[in-house]
Design a protein around this motif. Structure first.
Motif, PDB file in Angstrom:
ATOM      1  N   MET A   1     -42.418  38.776  -7.243  1.00 46.42           N
ATOM      2  CA  MET A   1     -41.472  37.707  -6.913  1.00 46.42           C
ATOM      3  C   MET A   1     -41.469  37.434  -5.418  1.00 46.42           C
ATOM      4  SD  MET A   1     -38.040  38.190  -9.211  1.00 46.42           S
ATOM      5  CE  MET A   1     -38.017  39.914  -9.636  1.00 46.42           C
ATOM      6  N   ALA A   2     -41.514  38.491  -4.608  1.00 46.68           N
ATOM      7  CA  ALA A   2     -41.498  38.315  -3.159  1.00 46.68           C
ATOM      8  C   ALA A   2     -42.721  37.528  -2.694  1.00 46.68           C
ATOM      9  CB  ALA A   2     -41.440  39.677  -2.468  1.00 46.68           C
ATOM     10  N   LEU A   3     -43.899  37.902  -3.186  1.00 51.07           N
ATOM     11  CA  LEU A   3     -45.122  37.225  -2.752  1.00 51.07           C
ATOM     12  C   LEU A   3     -45.138  35.754  -3.154  1.00 51.07           C
ATOM     13  CD1 LEU A   3     -47.776  40.005  -3.482  1.00 51.07           C
ATOM     14  CD2 LEU A   3     -46.916  39.261  -1.251  1.00 51.07           C
ATOM     15  N   VAL A   4     -44.769  35.454  -4.390  1.00 55.71           N
ATOM     16  CA  VAL A   4     -44.805  34.046  -4.810  1.00 55.71           C
ATOM     17  C   VAL A   4     -43.690  33.239  -4.159  1.00 55.71           C
ATOM     18  CG1 VAL A   4     -46.059  34.477  -6.967  1.00 55.71           C
ATOM     19  CG2 VAL A   4     -43.574  34.422  -6.993  1.00 55.71           C
ATOM     20  N   ASN A   5     -42.568  33.876  -3.864  1.00 58.45           N
ATOM     21  CA  ASN A   5     -41.499  33.171  -3.155  1.00 58.45           C
ATOM     22  C   ASN A   5     -41.892  32.879  -1.710  1.00 58.45           C
ATOM     23  OD1 ASN A   5     -39.648  32.822  -5.243  1.00 58.45           O
ATOM     24  ND2 ASN A   5     -38.756  34.844  -4.943  1.00 58.45           N
ATOM     25  N   ILE A   6     -42.584  33.818  -1.071  1.00 57.93           N
ATOM     26  CA  ILE A   6     -43.075  33.569   0.292  1.00 57.93           C
ATOM     27  C   ILE A   6     -44.057  32.404   0.264  1.00 57.93           C
ATOM     28  CG2 ILE A   6     -44.471  34.505   2.183  1.00 57.93           C
ATOM     29  CD1 ILE A   6     -43.264  37.288   1.432  1.00 57.93           C
ATOM     30  N   ALA A   7     -44.964  32.422  -0.698  1.00 57.84           N
ATOM     31  CA  ALA A   7     -45.949  31.339  -0.821  1.00 57.84           C
ATOM     32  C   ALA A   7     -45.248  30.006  -1.055  1.00 57.84           C
ATOM     33  CB  ALA A   7     -46.921  31.641  -1.958  1.00 57.84           C
ATOM     34  N   TYR A   8     -44.252  30.008  -1.935  1.00 54.66           N
ATOM     35  CA  TYR A   8     -43.507  28.781  -2.217  1.00 54.66           C
ATOM     36  C   TYR A   8     -42.819  28.263  -0.950  1.00 54.66           C
ATOM     37  CZ  TYR A   8     -40.085  25.574  -4.142  1.00 54.66           C
ATOM     38  OH  TYR A   8     -39.319  24.463  -4.391  1.00 54.66           O
ATOM     39  N   CYS A   9     -42.213  29.178  -0.189  1.00 58.05           N
ATOM     40  CA  CYS A   9     -41.535  28.776   1.052  1.00 58.05           C
ATOM     41  C   CYS A   9     -42.526  28.143   2.020  1.00 58.05           C
ATOM     42  CB  CYS A   9     -40.853  29.979   1.702  1.00 58.05           C
ATOM     43  SG  CYS A   9     -39.383  30.554   0.827  1.00 58.05           S
ATOM     44  N   TYR A  10     -43.682  28.766   2.183  1.00 56.00           N
ATOM     45  CA  TYR A  10     -44.688  28.185   3.077  1.00 56.00           C
ATOM     46  C   TYR A  10     -45.149  26.820   2.581  1.00 56.00           C
ATOM     47  CZ  TYR A  10     -45.248  32.167   6.206  1.00 56.00           C
ATOM     48  OH  TYR A  10     -45.041  33.128   7.157  1.00 56.00           O
ATOM     49  N   SER A  11     -45.290  26.671   1.271  1.00 54.11           N
ATOM     50  CA  SER A  11     -45.721  25.368   0.748  1.00 54.11           C
ATOM     51  C   SER A  11     -44.660  24.306   1.014  1.00 54.11           C
ATOM     52  CB  SER A  11     -46.052  25.441  -0.740  1.00 54.11           C
ATOM     53  OG  SER A  11     -44.885  25.606  -1.514  1.00 54.11           O
ATOM     54  N   GLN A  12     -43.384  24.680   0.931  1.00 55.81           N
ATOM     55  CA  GLN A  12     -42.311  23.729   1.196  1.00 55.81           C
ATOM     56  C   GLN A  12     -42.196  23.403   2.681  1.00 55.81           C
ATOM     57  OE1 GLN A  12     -40.523  22.103  -1.344  1.00 55.81           O
ATOM     58  NE2 GLN A  12     -42.308  23.049  -2.297  1.00 55.81           N
ATOM     59  N   LEU A  13     -42.673  24.309   3.518  1.00 54.51           N
ATOM     60  CA  LEU A  13     -42.678  24.067   4.958  1.00 54.51           C
ATOM     61  C   LEU A  13     -43.912  23.286   5.397  1.00 54.51           C
ATOM     62  CD1 LEU A  13     -41.410  27.553   6.203  1.00 54.51           C
ATOM     63  CD2 LEU A  13     -40.165  25.381   6.296  1.00 54.51           C
ATOM     64  N   GLY A  14     -44.803  22.999   4.441  1.00 51.78           N
ATOM     65  CA  GLY A  14     -46.002  22.227   4.745  1.00 51.78           C
ATOM     66  C   GLY A  14     -47.165  23.058   5.247  1.00 51.78           C
TER      67      GLY A  14
ATOM     68  N   GLY B   1     -49.800  24.850   3.877  1.00 48.41           N
ATOM     69  CA  GLY B   1     -50.587  25.142   2.685  1.00 48.41           C
ATOM     70  C   GLY B   1     -51.525  26.317   2.849  1.00 48.41           C
ATOM     71  N   THR B   2     -52.013  26.541   4.064  1.00 48.14           N
ATOM     72  CA  THR B   2     -52.937  27.658   4.306  1.00 48.14           C
ATOM     73  C   THR B   2     -52.235  28.995   4.076  1.00 48.14           C
ATOM     74  OG1 THR B   2     -54.089  26.310   5.942  1.00 48.14           O
ATOM     75  CG2 THR B   2     -54.489  28.676   6.015  1.00 48.14           C
ATOM     76  N   GLN B   3     -51.048  29.162   4.652  1.00 49.55           N
ATOM     77  CA  GLN B   3     -50.295  30.400   4.453  1.00 49.55           C
ATOM     78  C   GLN B   3     -49.850  30.537   2.997  1.00 49.55           C
ATOM     79  OE1 GLN B   3     -51.115  32.599   6.845  1.00 49.55           O
ATOM     80  NE2 GLN B   3     -49.052  33.350   6.615  1.00 49.55           N
ATOM     81  N   ALA B   4     -49.481  29.434   2.383  1.00 51.65           N
ATOM     82  CA  ALA B   4     -49.072  29.474   0.975  1.00 51.65           C
ATOM     83  C   ALA B   4     -50.227  29.989   0.121  1.00 51.65           C
ATOM     84  CB  ALA B   4     -48.631  28.091   0.502  1.00 51.65           C
ATOM     85  N   LYS B   5     -51.428  29.482   0.376  1.00 55.49           N
ATOM     86  CA  LYS B   5     -52.607  29.936  -0.368  1.00 55.49           C
ATOM     87  C   LYS B   5     -52.853  31.419  -0.180  1.00 55.49           C
ATOM     88  CE  LYS B   5     -55.729  26.126  -0.302  1.00 55.49           C
ATOM     89  NZ  LYS B   5     -57.061  25.687   0.062  1.00 55.49           N
ATOM     90  N   VAL B   6     -52.697  31.878   1.065  1.00 59.61           N
ATOM     91  CA  VAL B   6     -52.912  33.293   1.366  1.00 59.61           C
ATOM     92  C   VAL B   6     -51.987  34.156   0.504  1.00 59.61           C
ATOM     93  CG1 VAL B   6     -52.571  35.068   3.160  1.00 59.61           C
ATOM     94  CG2 VAL B   6     -53.795  32.956   3.701  1.00 59.61           C
ATOM     95  N   TYR B   7     -50.716  33.781   0.416  1.00 61.48           N
ATOM     96  CA  TYR B   7     -49.760  34.584  -0.345  1.00 61.48           C
ATOM     97  C   TYR B   7     -49.957  34.440  -1.857  1.00 61.48           C
ATOM     98  CZ  TYR B   7     -47.289  36.440   3.622  1.00 61.48           C
ATOM     99  OH  TYR B   7     -46.968  37.145   4.751  1.00 61.48           O
ATOM    100  N   TYR B   8     -50.305  33.252  -2.336  1.00 59.21           N
ATOM    101  CA  TYR B   8     -50.602  33.117  -3.764  1.00 59.21           C
ATOM    102  C   TYR B   8     -51.827  33.947  -4.124  1.00 59.21           C
ATOM    103  CZ  TYR B   8     -47.234  29.341  -4.681  1.00 59.21           C
ATOM    104  OH  TYR B   8     -46.086  28.599  -4.863  1.00 59.21           O
TER     105      TYR B   8
END
Length: 178
Positions: free
Chosen positions: A128-141, A143-150
């Motif tokens: 949950m922590a990893l996908v929530n971090i990825a989701y937060c990064y995706s919402q902040l625009g 996408g690179t960090q979001a991909k890393v966490y996903y």
């Protein structure tokens, strides 16, 4: 309003959040059965003590126990979710990172969360922590960090449908922009 995804144990609950941020709840039905057994044991315990209204005492004990276990042991996750629901994604990330680190150090607690946290969640707090971090990064625009966490979530949890769906969404939005 409840939306069902193809798997019946996977639901998105849009109703409980004023922000409209989706919260995914995957239920572990075996944990629900375990919680029912804990409740029955509490009823018998209060009957043994000859307490009046043992069922009500068992309900109250179970609810108080569940609240305090989650309040203290999953506090970083709880704060992260609070900020996530307020769309304060930048503020949520450090709490989810702390949650991940806490459950990394206490893996037994995450593995047996149905017993020690009275959690009926199918997915672990680390996932949950990893996908929530990825989701937060995706919402902040970002996408690179979001991909890393996903991708990190998929590396640690290969069957993570949430991480795979998030990664697919990021990829499709990239393809749509090109």
């Amino acid at each position: 309003m409840r939306c069902k995804l193809p798997n019946t144990w996977w639901r998105i609950n849009w109703c409980n959040m004023a922000s409209g941020t989706p919260v995914i709840r995957q239920i572990n039905w075996l944990a629900i059965a375990l919680h029912l057994c804990i409740f029955v044991a509490l009823v018998y315990f209060f009957q043994f003590l000859q307490v009046g209204a043992p069922s009500l005492m068992a309900i109250a004990t179970y609810l108080v126990l569940a609240y305090f276990l989650r309040f203290f042991l999953a506090k970083y996750h709880r704060y992260g979710m609070m900020f996530l629901k307020q769309n304060a994604f930048e503020n949520a990330i450090p709490y989810f990172e702390n949650s991940y680190e806490f459950f990394q150090r206490h893996a037994w607690l995450d593995k047996f969360r149905a017993v020690f946290l009275l959690s009926s969640s199918r997915i672990s707090y680390k996932e949950m922590a990893l996908v929530n971090i990825a989701y937060c990064y995706s919402q902040l625009g970002d996408g690179t960090q979001a991909k890393v966490y996903y991708q990190r979530a998929l590396k640690e949890f290969p069957d993570s449908g949430i991480a795979q769906a998030g990664l697919n969404m990021l990829r499709s939005s990239e393809n749509g922009n090109n």
